[in-house]
Design an enzyme around this catalytic site. Structure first.
Site, short mmCIF file in Angstrom:
data_model
loop_
_atom_site.label_atom_id
_atom_site.label_comp_id
_atom_site.label_asym_id
_atom_site.label_seq_id
_atom_site.Cartn_x
_atom_site.Cartn_y
_atom_site.Cartn_z
N SER A 35 -6.27 6.26 0.51
CA SER A 35 -7.31 7.15 1.06
C SER A 35 -6.77 7.95 2.24
CB SER A 35 -8.51 6.34 1.54
OG SER A 35 -9.13 5.70 0.46
N ALA A 59 -6.61 -5.78 6.71
CA ALA A 59 -7.32 -4.89 7.63
C ALA A 59 -6.32 -3.84 8.08
CB ALA A 59 -7.88 -5.67 8.82
N CYS A 117 -14.79 1.41 2.93
CA CYS A 117 -13.77 0.49 3.46
C CYS A 117 -14.43 -0.46 4.46
CB CYS A 117 -12.66 1.28 4.14
SG CYS A 117 -11.41 0.22 4.85
N ILE A 176 -15.36 -2.28 -7.37
CA ILE A 176 -15.82 -2.34 -5.99
C ILE A 176 -14.64 -2.16 -5.02
CG2 ILE A 176 -17.79 -3.86 -6.34
CD1 ILE A 176 -15.97 -6.25 -5.68
N GLY A 228 -11.44 -4.80 -9.00
CA GLY A 228 -11.68 -6.00 -8.19
C GLY A 228 -11.19 -7.23 -8.92
#
Ligand SMILES: Cc1cc2nc3c(=O)[nH]c(=O)nc-3n(C[C@H](O)[C@H](O)[C@H](O)COP(=O)(O)O)c2cc1C
Length: 289
Positions: A35, A59, A117, A176, A228
């Site tokens: 992204s 993260a 996100c 997802i 997912g």
């Protein structure tokens, strides 16, 4: 672009043209880029990644070089060899409009809107049907390529968010993104990740993804792209039965880039043995029964 086959999911190996080309050569039917936002972004402090229960907890924080640098990197999409879906995000409608207009300049096969996100400021967009509507509509009004809306399982009602994306003109929903989660180091007695919490991906989230795909398939008329926890052909068959027209694989590439080929061949053998002549015959079959 045709919404079928096995694609590389956003954020996993999707940073440079050469990596995308490698994934395509290894059998992905399409690739989704990392992204990209308006300006360069460092992301969160480390550690940004840990393993957990057979999956990954990350993260990263949407680390990216900004759309101008990325458009240069992807200036010749034809060399990638398969359709390229450009994933973008923005912190406001004005920002997403600017990123989308620049993204459209490289003529991607589609634009995927990361509205979801779980460890960045944008995490709230796809919790809210109205915000989702506004983001999708803004981009749809600007670009001529298909637009996909990527949804979060962390929303209390993913179906109403998906329905809003459909009303705003989305060409497909992607379900997802990662599941908001955290780990704690029992020896240091503090969170493992620099950002404290992150997004869980891989096999542990597979049943959550199946539930989301199933619910969305039943409620929407646009295609559902499943993502997912898929790492085997059995997972892929299950996700198609829940309603996925195409499937993206992210964490699954950890166990070998041949995952796309293995999954495709396994699904084809399953269809033959079960007496189906086309994949379309099983898409959503479990949701219709
Ligand atoms: C390291 C990492 C980085 C990711 N970065 C992005 C991203 O930039 N944009 C996005 O929409 N999803 C991102 N994702 C989420 C994946 O695209 C995917 O939705 C999620 O990992 C679930 O699929 P999987 O279990 O096959 O990995 C990232 C996932 C991982 C593991």
């Amino acid at each position: 672009m045709r919404i079928s086959g096995y694609w590389l999911a956003s954020g996993v190996l999707g940073m440079t043209a050469s990596l995308l080309r490698r994934v395509a050569r290894n059998g992905a039917d399409a690739v989704v880029t990392k992204s990209i936002g308006l300006t360069p972004r460092k992301g969160h402090d480390g550690p940004v990644l840990t393993v957990s229960h057979g999956g990954l907890l990350n993260a990263v924080g949407l680390t990216n070089p900004g759309i101008d640098a990325f458009v240069d990197e992807l200036s010749d999409l034809a060399t990638i060899g398969v359709p390229v879906v450009l994933s973008i995000f923005g912190n406001s409608l004005d920002e997403i409009a600017k990123v989308a207009s620049k993204a459209a300049e490289v003529r991607p096969s589609a634009i995927e809107l990361n509205l979801s996100c779980p460890h960045a400021e944008i995490s709230q967009i796809s919790h809210d049907p109205q915000l989702t509507y506004r983001y999708v509509k803004t981009v749809k009004d600007l670009v001529s390529c298909p637009v996909f809306a990527k949804l979060t399982p962390n929303a209390s009602d993913i179906v109403s968010v998906g329905a809003s994306a459909e009303r705003a003109g989305a060409d497909a929903v992607v379900a997802i993104n990662t599941v908001r989660a955290m780990r704690i180091d029992i020896h240091q007695r503090r969170p493992v990740l620099g950002n404290r919490f992150g997004g869980l991906s891989g096999p542990p989230i597979f049943p959550i993804a199946v539930r989301c795909v199933y619910d969305l398939y039943q409620a929407l008329s646009i295609p559902v792209i499943g993502v997912g926890g898929v790492s085997t052909w059995e997972d892929a068959v299950e996700m198609h039965l829940a309603g996925a027209s195409a499937i993206q694989i992210g964490t699954g590439v950890l166990w070998g880039m041949d995952v796309f080929k293995r999954v495709r061949e396994g699904v084809e053998a399953y269809l033959r043995e079960a007496g189906f002549s086309e994949l379309s015959e099983i898409i959503g079959l479990a949701a219709r029964s």
